[in-house]
Design a protein around this motif. Structure first.
Motif: not given
Length: 422
Positions: A2-5, A7-18, A20-23, A34-37
């Motif tokens: 499972t990608s971080l994105t 996991r984020k979508n499943a765990a965090i309210s969509r009201g917390v806008g983002m 970027t998808q740079v973790y 980021d996590k991929e270097g």
């Protein structure tokens, strides 16, 4: 896997806008990995929070030293000296040649809420006037004061009463200083008796609204209006404070002293801390226990803020902000000769923005601005858009950015704008 994105979508309210998808994995000064270097140049600075750069050595050292002593007592229960000392420092440097006092809270929205509470207690009045396009937070009073519906107010029901809005002077969009003042006069004649107004709140440079600086003539006139009617002037310096505009506080550009100043973001260089500083007699209006909060003035944030103020002075960051901003605006002016979509380049110090219109319609183009942002992100540069029309890119790199990293970012900005033209 499972990608971080996901996991984020499943765990965090969509009201917390983002944006970027740079973790983030680690950061240093003006760079994030980021996590991929992958490495990115950060022209967002956590939305003007790390003016002194990610992990400035002096800020980190100050926090580590405090961490070894204590992390929390609640100042209202067991106070601590460095809270008192930071209040003394802010009282000395916030604009205004008069006795001041300070309170510490945790967020910019909380600072705004408390400024309104203080103004109401001091004046015995209820109404507050704010400006279209302004942003003052996501709490209910913050939302009411904010002059933009989507995404900040939509779906959240009725706003607190006795909040009124006047048009912000932006000549680019056809609103002059005289028209704004006339609208304020009409507001007082048609909607709210100025004798009922506790405060007028304004950002010296609108943040989310599009990085539009307040004209000095308007700020001076606003001070006169407040004095005439016994209204308190609140300067929301949450995004403009701490060297971002080439001054320690943006109000210094106008030679106008507000009665109350709210601040947060870069006050503590990445640690949650906010403050309200104002005239001593006004700040003393609420009774004991009327102000405060469990985490207000957290010891780690207080320690970081002392270090931030030292770094700004020792590294001449106000001067540095002016130098960087001038270089950026000069480069954007050169790009403008090749990109007619650019209709404005603005901002004091290193609080700069570029605004885009559609060349066919001459109307604001959020599409073009977002295309530039995404192209820059692909090239390793993090940018933010803003503005009521979404057609503005704001530049908020750390003021401590290294020259070679800044030069690289300028090249990426130019390449992204020209590529966006198709």
């Amino acid at each position: 896997m499972t990608s971080l994105t996901d996991r984020k979508n499943a765990a965090i309210s969509r009201g917390v806008g983002m944006t970027t998808q740079v973790y983030a994995d680690r950061a240093e000064n003006a760079e994030i990995w980021d996590k991929e270097g992958n490495r990115y140049i950060d022209f967002a600075a956590g939305i003007a929070v790390v003016n002194t750069g990610h992990r400035h050595p002096k800020v980190i050292a100050a926090v580590k030293a405090q961490l070894d002593r204590f992390t929390h007592t609640c100042h209202q229960v067991v106070p601590y000296e460095n809270y008192v000392h930071l209040a003394e420092r802010l009282n000395a440097i916030v604009p205004g040649d008069f006795a001041k006092k300070t309170i510490f809270v945790t967020t910019g929205a909380e600072a705004v809420e408390n400024a309104v509470k203080i103004a109401r207690a001091a004046t015995g009045r209820q109404a507050v006037v704010a400006f279209g396009g302004g942003f003052h937070g996501r709490t209910f009073m913050g939302m009411a004061l904010t002059g933009k519906v989507v995404p900040y107010k939509v779906g959240f029901g009725a706003m607190p009463a006795d909040v009124f809005h006047a048009p912000f002077p932006i000549e680019l969009h056809g609103v002059t200083v005289e028209q704004s003042l006339s609208a304020l006069k009409k507001l007082f004649a048609a909607d709210v008796d100025p004798a009922r107004v506790a405060a007028i709140i304004i950002e010296p440079v609108q943040g989310e609204g599009g990085f539009y600086p307040v004209p000095t003539a308007f700020m001076k006139a606003l001070r006169e209006v407040c004095d005439q009617h016994g209204i308190l002037l609140i300067a929301d310096e949450v995004q403009t404070g701490f060297a971002r505009t080439g001054k320690l506080f943006a109000m210094e550009h106008h030679g106008v002293a507000p009665d109350l100043t709210t601040m947060a973001k870069s006050l503590a260089g990445g640690f949650p801390l906010a403050a309200v500083t104002g005239r001593a007699e006004i700040m003393d209006a609420p009774g004991p226990g009327g102000l405060g909060g469990t985490y207000g003035g957290n010891p780690l944030g207080i320690a970081a803020a002392h270090a931030v103020l030292d770094v700004i002075a020792e590294e001449n960051l106000c001067e540095r902000a002016n130098q960087l901003g001038n270089r950026l605006k000069q480069r954007l002016a050169a790009i403008r000769e090749k990109a007619p979509e650019i209709v404005d380049i603005r901002g004091p110090g290193f609080m700069n923005a570029v605004e885009f219109n559609d060349v066919r319609t001459n109307l604001p183009s959020a599409e073009f601005a977002n295309k530039v942002r995404l192209l820059a992100l692909e090239k390793g540069l993090i940018l933010l858009t803003c503005g009521v029309h979404g057609n503005v890119i704001r530049f908020l790199a750390p003021i401590t950015i290294q020259d070679e990293v800044f030069a690289e970012a300028l090249d990426t900005i130019e390449a992204s704008i020209l590529e966006a033209r198709g």
